[in-house]
Design a protein around this motif. Structure first.
Motif, PDB file in Angstrom:
ATOM      1  N   LEU A  40      71.261  81.380  76.658  1.00  0.00           N
ATOM      2  CA  LEU A  40      69.910  81.908  76.855  1.00  0.00           C
ATOM      3  C   LEU A  40      69.893  82.928  77.995  1.00  0.00           C
ATOM      4  CD1 LEU A  40      67.801  78.655  76.414  1.00  0.00           C
ATOM      5  CD2 LEU A  40      67.770  80.652  74.923  1.00  0.00           C
ATOM      6  N   LEU A  41      70.603  82.634  79.081  1.00  0.00           N
ATOM      7  CA  LEU A  41      70.657  83.574  80.202  1.00  0.00           C
ATOM      8  C   LEU A  41      71.402  84.853  79.811  1.00  0.00           C
ATOM      9  CD1 LEU A  41      71.273  81.125  83.175  1.00  0.00           C
ATOM     10  CD2 LEU A  41      69.161  82.367  82.639  1.00  0.00           C
ATOM     11  N   THR A  42      72.405  84.727  78.950  1.00  0.00           N
ATOM     12  CA  THR A  42      73.114  85.916  78.461  1.00  0.00           C
ATOM     13  C   THR A  42      72.187  86.779  77.609  1.00  0.00           C
ATOM     14  OG1 THR A  42      75.218  84.734  78.498  1.00  0.00           O
ATOM     15  CG2 THR A  42      75.108  86.722  77.139  1.00  0.00           C
ATOM     16  N   PHE A  43      71.430  86.149  76.703  1.00  0.00           N
ATOM     17  CA  PHE A  43      70.456  86.900  75.902  1.00  0.00           C
ATOM     18  C   PHE A  43      69.404  87.545  76.796  1.00  0.00           C
ATOM     19  CE2 PHE A  43      71.531  83.857  72.278  1.00  0.00           C
ATOM     20  CZ  PHE A  43      72.332  84.783  71.632  1.00  0.00           C
ATOM     21  N   LEU A  44      68.985  86.824  77.814  1.00  0.00           N
ATOM     22  CA  LEU A  44      67.998  87.349  78.758  1.00  0.00           C
ATOM     23  C   LEU A  44      68.560  88.567  79.488  1.00  0.00           C
ATOM     24  CD1 LEU A  44      65.300  87.094  80.263  1.00  0.00           C
ATOM     25  CD2 LEU A  44      66.389  85.414  81.741  1.00  0.00           C
ATOM     26  N   ALA A  45      69.791  88.475  79.967  1.00  0.00           N
ATOM     27  CA  ALA A  45      70.419  89.600  80.665  1.00  0.00           C
ATOM     28  C   ALA A  45      70.572  90.804  79.734  1.00  0.00           C
ATOM     29  CB  ALA A  45      71.779  89.179  81.225  1.00  0.00           C
ATOM     30  N   ARG A  92      67.931  75.286  69.782  1.00  0.00           N
ATOM     31  CA  ARG A  92      68.414  74.759  71.053  1.00  0.00           C
ATOM     32  C   ARG A  92      69.754  75.394  71.412  1.00  0.00           C
ATOM     33  NH1 ARG A  92      65.550  72.219  74.384  1.00  0.00           N
ATOM     34  NH2 ARG A  92      66.885  70.459  74.762  1.00  0.00           N
ATOM     35  N   LEU A  93      69.712  76.317  72.336  1.00  0.00           N
ATOM     36  CA  LEU A  93      70.920  76.979  72.805  1.00  0.00           C
ATOM     37  C   LEU A  93      71.208  76.546  74.234  1.00  0.00           C
ATOM     38  CD1 LEU A  93      70.192  80.608  71.554  1.00  0.00           C
ATOM     39  CD2 LEU A  93      71.717  78.927  70.503  1.00  0.00           C
ATOM     40  N   SER A  94      72.437  76.690  74.630  1.00  0.00           N
ATOM     41  CA  SER A  94      72.795  76.336  76.004  1.00  0.00           C
ATOM     42  C   SER A  94      72.093  77.292  76.967  1.00  0.00           C
ATOM     43  CB  SER A  94      74.303  76.418  76.201  1.00  0.00           C
ATOM     44  OG  SER A  94      74.727  77.770  76.146  1.00  0.00           O
ATOM     45  N   LYS A  95      71.930  76.833  78.193  1.00  0.00           N
ATOM     46  CA  LYS A  95      71.288  77.663  79.202  1.00  0.00           C
ATOM     47  C   LYS A  95      72.102  78.939  79.436  1.00  0.00           C
ATOM     48  CE  LYS A  95      68.890  77.233  83.564  1.00  0.00           C
ATOM     49  NZ  LYS A  95      68.463  76.320  84.610  1.00  0.00           N
ATOM     50  N   GLU A 115      59.252  84.255  82.640  1.00  0.00           N
ATOM     51  CA  GLU A 115      58.442  84.460  81.430  1.00  0.00           C
ATOM     52  C   GLU A 115      59.333  84.762  80.227  1.00  0.00           C
ATOM     53  OE1 GLU A 115      55.572  87.960  79.733  1.00  0.00           O
ATOM     54  OE2 GLU A 115      55.314  87.397  81.834  1.00  0.00           O
ATOM     55  N   ARG A 116      60.283  85.662  80.407  1.00  0.00           N
ATOM     56  CA  ARG A 116      61.196  85.998  79.309  1.00  0.00           C
ATOM     57  C   ARG A 116      62.051  84.799  78.913  1.00  0.00           C
ATOM     58  NH1 ARG A 116      62.646  91.898  79.176  1.00  0.00           N
ATOM     59  NH2 ARG A 116      60.623  92.875  79.436  1.00  0.00           N
ATOM     60  N   TYR A 117      62.455  84.010  79.886  1.00  0.00           N
ATOM     61  CA  TYR A 117      63.252  82.821  79.591  1.00  0.00           C
ATOM     62  C   TYR A 117      62.434  81.828  78.771  1.00  0.00           C
ATOM     63  CZ  TYR A 117      66.415  78.884  80.261  1.00  0.00           C
ATOM     64  OH  TYR A 117      67.267  77.830  80.046  1.00  0.00           O
ATOM     65  N   ARG A 118      61.175  81.635  79.153  1.00  0.00           N
ATOM     66  CA  ARG A 118      60.290  80.735  78.387  1.00  0.00           C
ATOM     67  C   ARG A 118      60.142  81.222  76.949  1.00  0.00           C
ATOM     68  NH1 ARG A 118      57.379  80.467  83.128  1.00  0.00           N
ATOM     69  NH2 ARG A 118      55.995  82.130  82.480  1.00  0.00           N
ATOM     70  N   GLU A 119      59.970  82.527  76.767  1.00  0.00           N
ATOM     71  CA  GLU A 119      59.845  83.086  75.416  1.00  0.00           C
ATOM     72  C   GLU A 119      61.094  82.802  74.595  1.00  0.00           C
ATOM     73  OE1 GLU A 119      58.969  87.249  75.814  1.00  0.00           O
ATOM     74  OE2 GLU A 119      57.015  86.865  76.737  1.00  0.00           O
ATOM     75  N   LEU A 120      62.252  82.956  75.196  1.00  0.00           N
ATOM     76  CA  LEU A 120      63.502  82.693  74.484  1.00  0.00           C
ATOM     77  C   LEU A 120      63.623  81.214  74.092  1.00  0.00           C
ATOM     78  CD1 LEU A 120      66.150  84.812  76.432  1.00  0.00           C
ATOM     79  CD2 LEU A 120      65.433  85.115  74.066  1.00  0.00           C
ATOM     80  N   THR A 121      63.228  80.336  74.984  1.00  0.00           N
ATOM     81  CA  THR A 121      63.366  78.904  74.682  1.00  0.00           C
ATOM     82  C   THR A 121      62.363  78.460  73.628  1.00  0.00           C
ATOM     83  OG1 THR A 121      61.933  78.272  76.541  1.00  0.00           O
ATOM     84  CG2 THR A 121      64.318  78.300  76.940  1.00  0.00           C
TER      85      THR A 121
END
Length: 89
Positions: free
Chosen positions: A50-55, A44-47, A33-39
């Motif tokens: 996005l995973l770093t921002f999520l962490a 357009r950021l690299s995965k 859910e958080r990943y979807r919100e970020l995207t």
């Protein structure tokens, strides 16, 4: 200890955890859910970014929750001390 194999954000991961199945699925759902919100809200950021921002976001949530828990624990200790002293600090 139960073993799990999940597809999380198009990555298959296998691991063992003491957590029950429901808890593991809720964690997976929160992450997705958080990943979807970020995207949806960003350019357009690299995965990896996005995973770093999520962490970082999840780490911040953990730190804030820990701080609040410590504050509540302090307040509870103060109240218990008052009760043990017959209502005086």
């Amino acid at each position: 200890m139960p073993s799990y194999t999940l597809s999380v954000l198009d990555l298959e991961v296998s691991f063992k955890a003491k957590a029950d199945h429901t808890r593991v699925l809720k964690a997976k759902e929160l992450l997705e859910e958080r990943y979807r919100e970020l995207t949806q809200h960003g350019r357009r950021l690299s995965k990896e970014k996005l995973l770093t921002f999520l962490a970082l976001g999840l780490a911040d949530d953990l730190l804030q929750s820990t701080r609040k828990l410590e504050e509540l624990d302090g307040k509870l200790s103060g109240l218990l001390t008052k009760i043990d002293n017959g209502g005086t600090p």
